[in-house]
Design an enzyme around this catalytic site. Structure first.
Site, PDB file in Angstrom:
ATOM      1  N   HIS A  78       0.779  -1.244   0.000  1.00  0.00           N
ATOM      2  CA  HIS A  78       0.000   0.000   0.000  1.00  0.00           C
ATOM      3  C   HIS A  78       0.812   1.297   0.000  1.00  0.00           C
ATOM      4  CE1 HIS A  78      -3.177  -2.779   0.957  1.00  0.00           C
ATOM      5  NE2 HIS A  78      -2.824  -2.916   2.218  1.00  0.00           N
TER       6      HIS A  78
ATOM      7  N   ASP B 204       3.887  -8.307   0.947  1.00  0.00           N
ATOM      8  CA  ASP B 204       4.488  -9.109   2.011  1.00  0.00           C
ATOM      9  C   ASP B 204       3.627 -10.293   2.432  1.00  0.00           C
ATOM     10  OD1 ASP B 204       2.579  -7.423   3.138  1.00  0.00           O
ATOM     11  OD2 ASP B 204       3.933  -6.548   4.619  1.00  0.00           O
TER      12      ASP B 204
END
EC number: 2.7.1.17
Length: 481
Positions: A72, A241
């Site tokens: 993000h 991730d």
């Protein structure tokens, strides 16, 4: 013996692992710290990557490199490829108002949430890139006017490893693109109309690659290596991730991964995209070409850190204290919204402790309540995945928080299913390394790596823990509605 490298550029640090491409055996590794804060100059990531690579013995002998990174984060570049302003990270909540505006402009309420869920698989919250772009346009119009391209942390690092060859060379993958708020996992396409809705105009974005498609070649000189060397090293598409962690841990059908790091995440691998208009489940994509429905909490391992600091003990001592108290901590409950919260979406909320009495005013009770509160917040996410059709056979527990003996032993009491803890490792970096091996070796399927012998924790569920937590949570939510 071809070698590959995987990078985990997380919120707190950069980790590099070098592994055998065929077997996954660890050869060497390195790490370096990142600065604190919710906005960071990307040059700090680049510096840490260089230090971590040096600690891992360099990249001179690897056949491929992949970078996984925190999702993000907004990295804005000008026409010359220079960073416009420090990157806003996923945990920067200043764009909460922008998220609300974007939902309101799409009809508001259920209609607005449904619009976004159908469009990109997720309802905007402060974490998503699209909301940060709206914040930039509203609060820093001069900087917004300079933006020629927007990318994510792992995209930027991959581009730098290629020698920063131009904005048209920016590349990303499905998993990280699915967290922007302007790319659809269901269609596999960007939504330029949503990008324009956020920033006020359309700018360049990275090309989204397939699971084993190369993002270019490593420029061996950019981190101080020799220009000459063995055959050119390829760059993998990279990953967000959480998707990398699932890939590194070998999650399969019926597995739900619970990752306890700076944030807490609960996710599973699915064959169909999710679209939850409540906004609780984000319909992300995974590393393999499938999907990764995910629930994220802002507060996870930091809850344990805060409790340890409050009690003036280390994390091992905190675990011992927690295990000395009975399940349910005799009614003491902590709602762990110490940094606001993303799920539920209450960015301005604060934490709370309920049930404090003379009996429960002990270090052991407070420690137990902190562990149980963190796990209950994650268990709420597990319930949301089940509501979206997930089957839960077991929970795979990873992340720094999984090292806590208290977390391991209390988790099955809270989750109600067996909890499997793989050997301690850097599963995000390992997932990136496995992707790099897929790129280097080719083939329709990724190499089969075995994480190693895992420990399984089982216990009778204690429903009263979650029942009391639910009561306290609703009290907090009512205050912050």
């Amino acid at each position: 013996m071809p070698l590959v490298a995987g990078v985990d550029s997380s919120t707190q640090s950069c980790k590099v692992v070098v592994r055998d491409a065929e077997t996954g055996v660890l050869v060497r590794e390195g790490r370096a710290a990142h600065p604190d804060g919710t906005e960071v100059d990307p040059s700090a990531w680049w510096s840490a990557l260089g230090d971590a690579v040096a600690g891992a013995g360099g990249l001179g002998d690897v056949a491929a490199v992949s970078v996984a990174g925190q999702q993000h984060g907004m990295v804005c570049l000008d026409a010359a490829g220079e960073v416009v302003r420090p990157a806003l990270l996923w945990n920067d909540t200043r764009s909460a108002g922008a998220a609300a505006d974007l939902v309101a402009e799409a009809g508001g309420g259920e209609e607005g949430r449904r619009f976004w869920a159908d469009a990109v698989g997720a309802v905007p919250v402060a974490s998503f890139t699209v909301t940060k772009l709206r914040w930039l346009a509203r609060h820093e119009p001069a900087n917004a006017a300079r933006v020629a391209a927007v990318c994510l942390p792992h995209d930027w690092l991959t581009w730098r490893l290629a020698g920063a060859p131009g904005l048209d060379a920016l590349r990303t993958d499905r998993s990280d693109a699915s967290g922007t708020g302007y790319w659809s996992p269901a269609t596999g396409e960007y939504r330029p109309d949503l990008l324009e809705r956020a920033l006020g105009r359309v700018v360049a974005v990275p090309r989204v690659l397939g699971p084993a498609e190369a993002a270019g070649q490593l420029d061996r000189t950019v981190l101080g290596g020799a220009a000459a060397g063995p055959a050119p090293a390829l760059l993998g598409p990279g990953a967000g991730d959480n998707a990398a962690a699932a890939f590194g841990a070998g999650a399969g059908p019926g597995d739900v991964v619970v990752s306890i790091g700076t944030s807490g995440t609960v996710f599973s691998v699915a064959d169909t995209p999710a679209a939850d208009p409540s906004g609780i489940v984000a319909g992300f994509a995974d590393v393999t070409g499938r999907f990764l429905p995910l629930v994220c909490t802002l507060n996870a391992a930091r809850v344990l850190d805060a409790a340890a600091g409050l009690l003036r003990v280390d994390l091992d001592e905190l675990a011992d204290l927690a295990l000395a108290a009975p399940p349910g901590a005799d009614g003491l409950v902590q709602v762990p919204y110490v940094e606001g919260e993303r799920t539920p979406n209450r960015p301005d909320a604060t934490g709370a402790v309920h049930g404090l009495t003379l009996r429960t005013s002990t270090p052991a009770h407070l420690a137990r309540a902190a562990v149980e509160g963190m796990l209950c917040a994650l268990a709420d996410g597990l319930d949301a995945l089940v509501a979206q059709g997930a089957t839960v056979r077991r929970v795979i527990l990873v992340g720094g928080g999984a090292r806590s003996a208290a977390v391991r032993r209390i988790a099955p009491q809270v989750f109600g299913v067996p909890v499997v803890v793989p050997p301690p490792g850097e599963y995000v970096a390992d997932g990136a390394a496995r992707q790099a091996a897929w790129v280097a070796l080719g083939g329709a399927e990724p190499p089969l790596w075995t994480p190693g012998d895992a420990e399984t924790y089982e216990a009778d569920p204690v429903p009263a823990i979650r029942d009391r937590y639910a009561q306290a949570r609703e009290h907090v939510l009512n205050r912050w509605r």
